[in-house]
Motif scaffolding. Structure first.
Motif, PDB file in Angstrom:
ATOM      1  N   ASN A  75       1.543   3.486  -0.326  1.00  0.00           N
ATOM      2  CA  ASN A  75       2.831   2.690  -0.396  1.00  0.00           C
ATOM      3  C   ASN A  75       3.482   2.893  -1.572  1.00  0.00           C
ATOM      4  N   LEU A  76       2.913   2.967  -2.850  1.00  0.00           N
ATOM      5  CA  LEU A  76       3.610   3.242  -3.980  1.00  0.00           C
ATOM      6  C   LEU A  76       4.601   4.276  -3.973  1.00  0.00           C
ATOM      7  N   ARG A  77       3.906   5.408  -3.504  1.00  0.00           N
ATOM      8  CA  ARG A  77       4.486   6.783  -3.224  1.00  0.00           C
ATOM      9  C   ARG A  77       5.674   6.548  -2.294  1.00  0.00           C
ATOM     10  N   ASN A  78       5.406   5.989  -1.144  1.00  0.00           N
ATOM     11  CA  ASN A  78       6.591   5.855  -0.076  1.00  0.00           C
ATOM     12  C   ASN A  78       7.578   4.848  -0.424  1.00  0.00           C
ATOM     13  N   LEU A  79       7.179   3.819  -1.088  1.00  0.00           N
ATOM     14  CA  LEU A  79       8.441   2.831  -1.117  1.00  0.00           C
ATOM     15  C   LEU A  79       8.836   2.845  -2.379  1.00  0.00           C
ATOM     16  N   PHE A  80       8.043   3.075  -3.671  1.00  0.00           N
ATOM     17  CA  PHE A  80       8.515   3.059  -4.923  1.00  0.00           C
ATOM     18  C   PHE A  80       8.735   4.445  -5.340  1.00  0.00           C
ATOM     19  N   LYS A  81       8.495   5.527  -4.781  1.00  0.00           N
ATOM     20  CA  LYS A  81       8.746   7.110  -5.254  1.00  0.00           C
ATOM     21  C   LYS A  81       7.709   7.135  -6.280  1.00  0.00           C
ATOM     22  N   ILE A  82       6.398   6.491  -6.431  1.00  0.00           N
ATOM     23  CA  ILE A  82       5.684   6.875  -7.786  1.00  0.00           C
ATOM     24  C   ILE A  82       4.685   8.153  -7.364  1.00  0.00           C
ATOM     25  N   HIS A 419      -2.665  -3.895   2.863  1.00  0.00           N
ATOM     26  CA  HIS A 419      -3.487  -3.661   4.122  1.00  0.00           C
ATOM     27  C   HIS A 419      -3.059  -2.395   5.151  1.00  0.00           C
ATOM     28  N   PHE A 420      -1.934  -2.310   4.915  1.00  0.00           N
ATOM     29  CA  PHE A 420      -1.034  -1.212   5.886  1.00  0.00           C
ATOM     30  C   PHE A 420      -0.491  -0.159   4.988  1.00  0.00           C
ATOM     31  N   THR A 421      -0.127   0.857   5.698  1.00  0.00           N
ATOM     32  CA  THR A 421       0.546   1.924   5.004  1.00  0.00           C
ATOM     33  C   THR A 421       2.056   2.000   5.758  1.00  0.00           C
ATOM     34  N   PHE A 422       3.203   2.024   4.843  1.00  0.00           N
ATOM     35  CA  PHE A 422       4.584   2.089   5.478  1.00  0.00           C
ATOM     36  C   PHE A 422       5.252   3.270   4.967  1.00  0.00           C
ATOM     37  N   ALA A 423       6.340   3.677   5.741  1.00  0.00           N
ATOM     38  CA  ALA A 423       6.987   4.743   5.550  1.00  0.00           C
ATOM     39  C   ALA A 423       8.238   4.572   4.559  1.00  0.00           C
ATOM     40  N   SER A 424       8.462   3.399   4.417  1.00  0.00           N
ATOM     41  CA  SER A 424       9.728   2.866   3.786  1.00  0.00           C
ATOM     42  C   SER A 424       9.802   1.072   3.638  1.00  0.00           C
ATOM     43  N   MET A 425      10.643   0.790   2.621  1.00  0.00           N
ATOM     44  CA  MET A 425      10.505  -0.695   2.531  1.00  0.00           C
ATOM     45  C   MET A 425      11.038  -1.459   3.902  1.00  0.00           C
ATOM     46  N   GLN A 426      11.973  -0.701   4.398  1.00  0.00           N
ATOM     47  CA  GLN A 426      12.694  -1.181   5.789  1.00  0.00           C
ATOM     48  C   GLN A 426      11.767  -1.129   6.841  1.00  0.00           C
ATOM     49  N   HIS A 427      10.731  -0.378   6.774  1.00  0.00           N
ATOM     50  CA  HIS A 427       9.629  -0.372   7.746  1.00  0.00           C
ATOM     51  C   HIS A 427       8.785  -1.602   7.590  1.00  0.00           C
ATOM     52  N   LEU A 428       8.331  -1.764   6.204  1.00  0.00           N
ATOM     53  CA  LEU A 428       7.504  -2.900   5.972  1.00  0.00           C
ATOM     54  C   LEU A 428       8.342  -4.182   6.427  1.00  0.00           C
ATOM     55  N   TYR A 429       9.471  -4.328   5.995  1.00  0.00           N
ATOM     56  CA  TYR A 429      10.228  -5.788   6.386  1.00  0.00           C
ATOM     57  C   TYR A 429      10.502  -5.806   7.836  1.00  0.00           C
ATOM     58  N   GLN A 430      10.527  -4.755   8.626  1.00  0.00           N
ATOM     59  CA  GLN A 430      10.190  -4.717  10.162  1.00  0.00           C
ATOM     60  C   GLN A 430       9.260  -5.099  10.769  1.00  0.00           C
TER      61      GLN A 430
END
Ligand SMILES: [Zn+2]
Length: 448
Positions: A75-82, A419-430
């Motif tokens: 998630n840190l890579r997908n959402l925050f580009k770390i 707990h989960f893996t998301f593709a983006s912040m938008q995905h997480l909010y959805q």
């Protein structure tokens, strides 16, 4: 495991350039322009360290250790580009030498995005001007931990030294909006090479000059408390081509209030009264063109007062201001609303940072040089991104409405993030909005 997105037609829209994903990407690209003091390629880049701290404040983790323990690298890579997350010790080492001035452009990047997206139009307050409130607040105090930029307070009786940090915040606000748009704050701290303490008035001078430099054409009405209504500061504001509505107390302005009495006697004061929706008796009085004080007779200001009485006739509230804006029967109630909404910088900014999950007064690590200030600036940046989403992102608004409070939102955000893996912040909010996480068993994360 990546959770599936919900069916397209159910999803509230995001505004592409003003979504969490776009804003984090924008900040990341700004961080890439900051020179790395190490001057050579290191395993963990400075942008990664800055984005990690920003992610920690966005998730509202209470400490570096908590962030480290629950880090979800995907998630840190997908959402925050770390690319690579530093350990807590590494993060402190990397950020301590950074001059906080390098973080100012990031606030401007977000601001320009808001301007481009026409999201600030509803913040225009009066004659194309925005209201800009300034106020200082403390966020750290200790009798032992200190750094080069700490302010020092010496107890005259015991000689004991207290080290502390303060920050002068500047936020755009509007009486009809709950959200505020923070500009880059100014640390109130020991200046380079100086042994003297800094003060809020000096910080205000630096901050307003910076703002004018960064936003040469921005039309502003600066709103400040009674400490600001002095001759030198007002001249500074006028030099910077900024309007003002400043608190003015009778104790600080005996000469001005004498002139007000004379104006009453000469029948020059206009008064308006009415009963408001709560049944309170309200009274406004104003008079234009009075000298600020004896020493500054040439400095003319317009005086404005608002009083509210309870049903039994007792005075409940009284505010008095001076302004350079010409007051009339037509604009006076609006100007009173502008002056009164200064509370937003305390309530919607400092109280939110201190009490709604941001941990503004926690010590994330103090460092020897700048760490404490760098962390405070990054927290303000995380707050800015949240405020923009709250103002501009229908998806974020829908999630906030569903969970009911900021605290609940951050809590849910953190547990999903973990707990989960998301593709983006938008995905997480959805997923949060439609409770999609309940529909699948919690997966085992591959964190290799
Ligand atoms: Zn310090």
């Amino acid at each position: 495991m990546i959770l599936p997105p919900p069916p397209e037609q159910r999803v509230p829209k995001v505004r592409k350039q003003l979504s969490g994903d776009a804003l984090y990407a924008l900040l990341r690209s700004g961080f890439e322009g900051i020179p790395d003091h190490r001057g050579r390629k290191s395993p963990i880049s400075l942008p990664d360290a800055l984005m990690s701290a920003l992610a920690m404040f966005s998730l509202k983790d209470p400490s570096l250790l908590a962030f480290d323990e629950r880090r979800n690298e995907d998630n840190l890579r997908n959402l925050f580009k770390i690319a690579q997350v530093p350990s807590d010790t590494r993060m402190r080492e990397l950020l301590d030498p950074l001059d906080p001035l390098w973080l100012r452009p990031s606030f401007n990047d977000v601001f320009r995005q808001l301007q481009r997206g026409k999201a600030l139009e509803s913040f225009v307050f009066y004659k194309n001007c925005y209201l800009l409130a300034l106020d200082g607040t403390g966020y750290f105090s200790s009798s032992s931990i200190h750094c080069e930029s700490c302010l020092e307070k010496v107890n005259k009786q015991t000689g004991e030294v207290t080290y502390h940090h303060q920050m002068l915040a500047a936020v755009l606000m509007h009486p009809d909006h709950r959200e505020v748009i923070p500009l880059a704050p100014e640390p109130i701290q020991k200046q380079d090479g100086s042994s003297k303490n800094d003060c809020e008035r000096n910080a205000a001078k630096r901050l307003l000059r910076q703002i004018r430099h960064e936003h040469p054409h921005l039309k502003l009405i600066v709103v400040e408390d009674g400490l600001a209504s002095n001759g030198p500061h007002i001249r500074e504001l006028l030099d910077l081509d900024m309007h003002f509505i400043l608190g003015a107390k009778p104790g600080d302005h005996p000469f001005l209030f004498e002139q007000v009495l004379l104006a009453y006697e000469a029948d020059r004061v206009t008064t308006i009264s009415w009963t408001n929706a709560e049944g309170a008796w309200c009274e406004i009085a104003f008079v234009n063109d009075l000298p600020l004080n004896e020493a500054n007779e040439d400095l003319r200001v317009n005086w404005l007062q608002y009083i509210e009485y309870a049903a039994d006739g007792n005075e409940q509230k009284r505010f008095t201001w001076v302004t350079d804006l010409r007051i009339s029967r037509q604009n006076v109630r609006w100007l009173v609303r502008g002056g009164r909404c200064r509370w937003k910088i305390e309530n919607e900014t400092f109280n939110t940072l201190k009490n709604q999950g941001y941990h503004f007064e926690h010590n994330y690590g103090h460092g020897k040089k700048n760490l404490s200030v760098v962390f405070a600036m990054l927290m303000m940046l995380a707050f800015l991104v949240d405020q923009v989403q709250q103002l501009c992102c229908p998806l974020f608004q829908a999630v906030l409405k569903k969970v009911g409070s900021k605290r609940a939102l951050w809590e849910k955000l953190r547990s999903h993030f973990w707990h989960f893996t998301f593709a983006s912040m938008q995905h997480l909010y959805q997923v949060m909005l439609y409770d999609l996480a309940k529909e699948v068993p919690a997966p085992t994360l591959d964190t290799s």
